[in-house]
Design a protein around this motif. Sequence first.
Motif, short mmCIF file in Angstrom:
data_model
loop_
_atom_site.label_atom_id
_atom_site.label_comp_id
_atom_site.label_asym_id
_atom_site.label_seq_id
_atom_site.Cartn_x
_atom_site.Cartn_y
_atom_site.Cartn_z
N ARG A 251 69.42 41.88 62.18
CA ARG A 251 68.47 40.81 61.89
C ARG A 251 67.09 41.39 61.58
NH1 ARG A 251 66.93 35.44 65.51
NH2 ARG A 251 65.93 34.32 63.81
N TYR A 252 66.29 40.64 60.87
CA TYR A 252 64.98 41.05 60.39
C TYR A 252 65.09 42.20 59.39
CZ TYR A 252 63.78 38.53 64.67
OH TYR A 252 63.69 37.60 65.67
N SER A 253 66.17 42.21 58.61
CA SER A 253 66.36 43.27 57.62
C SER A 253 65.30 43.22 56.52
CB SER A 253 67.75 43.16 56.99
OG SER A 253 67.93 41.89 56.38
N PHE A 254 64.63 42.08 56.34
CA PHE A 254 63.59 41.99 55.32
C PHE A 254 62.42 42.92 55.63
CE2 PHE A 254 62.16 39.06 58.54
CZ PHE A 254 60.78 39.17 58.53
N LEU A 255 62.31 43.38 56.89
CA LEU A 255 61.22 44.28 57.25
C LEU A 255 61.34 45.63 56.54
CD1 LEU A 255 60.97 43.63 61.10
CD2 LEU A 255 59.36 42.88 59.34
N ARG A 256 62.54 45.96 56.07
CA ARG A 256 62.72 47.23 55.36
C ARG A 256 61.99 47.26 54.03
NH1 ARG A 256 68.58 47.23 57.19
NH2 ARG A 256 69.03 46.20 55.22
N LYS A 257 61.55 46.08 53.56
CA LYS A 257 60.81 46.01 52.31
C LYS A 257 59.34 46.37 52.47
CE LYS A 257 63.82 42.32 50.60
NZ LYS A 257 63.88 40.92 50.11
N GLY A 258 58.91 46.69 53.70
CA GLY A 258 57.51 46.96 54.00
C GLY A 258 56.98 48.18 53.30
N PRO A 259 55.75 48.61 53.63
CA PRO A 259 54.98 48.21 54.81
C PRO A 259 54.36 46.82 54.70
CG PRO A 259 53.71 49.74 53.49
CD PRO A 259 55.05 49.65 52.85
N PHE A 260 54.11 46.22 55.87
CA PHE A 260 53.51 44.90 55.94
C PHE A 260 52.18 45.00 56.68
CE2 PHE A 260 58.02 44.01 55.52
CZ PHE A 260 58.04 42.99 54.60
N GLU A 261 51.21 44.26 56.21
CA GLU A 261 49.95 44.10 56.93
C GLU A 261 50.11 42.87 57.82
OE1 GLU A 261 47.71 46.34 56.83
OE2 GLU A 261 48.71 47.46 55.24
N ALA A 262 49.95 43.06 59.11
CA ALA A 262 50.25 41.98 60.05
C ALA A 262 49.30 42.05 61.23
CB ALA A 262 51.71 42.08 60.50
N TRP A 263 49.64 41.26 62.26
CA TRP A 263 48.89 41.22 63.51
C TRP A 263 49.87 41.38 64.66
CZ3 TRP A 263 43.52 40.61 63.39
CH2 TRP A 263 42.99 40.27 62.14
N VAL A 264 49.42 42.04 65.72
CA VAL A 264 50.29 42.29 66.87
C VAL A 264 49.57 41.92 68.14
CG1 VAL A 264 49.57 44.68 67.22
CG2 VAL A 264 51.87 43.98 67.90
N ALA A 265 50.35 41.45 69.12
CA ALA A 265 49.80 41.09 70.43
C ALA A 265 50.86 41.34 71.48
CB ALA A 265 49.36 39.63 70.46
N GLY A 266 50.45 41.37 72.73
CA GLY A 266 51.40 41.57 73.82
C GLY A 266 50.83 42.50 74.86
#
Length: 300
Positions: A251-266
């Motif tokens: 799942r989330y195989s679309f991430l292989r098309k990155g890199p992506f500019e995003a935001w992270v938290a946790g």
Amino acid sequence: MDLGTTNEEGGRPERAAEDGEPLLPASKPTGRARKRMRRHELAQRERARRGPAAPAEWDRALRRRFWRAVVAATVWFLVIPAAAVGITVLQNSSDWLLQNGSTARGEVVAVRTPVSGHGTPTIIVAYLAGDVYEQQEINRDSGAGYTVGQAVTVYYDPADPERARTDAEQNLSDGRMGVFVVPLVLVLIFLPFAVAYAVGWAGRRRAARRTGWAPVAAQVFDSSGGYHLLRLEFPGGAHLVARTVAAVRGRYSFLRKGPFEAWVAGEGRRLVLVLPSGPRGPTPYAVPLRIPRGSKWSGR
């Protein structure tokens, strides 16, 4: 005397043009000034790709993922009472024959036991249903042993003489029982994971509210383990490795098309990555992440 203007980027004075003299072009920035300009351009480009900070909108994205996980866990849970009701109906149908069915003297004409151990042991019973001679295969639910020629009491439905049982054997259909037993077994296996998945989304949402969000560039560098390993690059040069969390491999195989500019938290080992848009449309899309053992993140 006019010493001219000052080049703010290079730091060197430029002589002003006098009457009748052509204006000299400003010198190009070199060294540290050029590096500062390059970093500034890259930062502007990343911010444009990443989009503006929108914590409220990202919180709604996490809330949607949480409630979807809750609904999925609830559906799995509801299979338990549904399967219990179905099994009860089958058992009551068999008990009905004992109380309301017709009775006949039967004789065991064959005993069948699977050699491989797979399958249900059965007996073939012959009996008279009124004036009609019947032979029915009855499941040996009780596990009792039988011999050919052994007498048994048969209870059958007068409206459907082929539906029969004995005193000891309920003769529950394997096919009908399988309709309820198989889903029940699957629920006992997968329900804990579904509940843990929903709890994980709730924890990630609370952590995001506490720690806030940090800009990041995410790039998948390994997908061989059924999940995706991502390298998270922060603006200050720091980086972090995390993997996706999913109940389904790949799942989330679309991430292989990155890199992506995003935001992270946790915080700790649980993170959540929010992309400006997901595979289904231009709305923020949340991806759960987990940091490998031995590492943790305390927010920005």
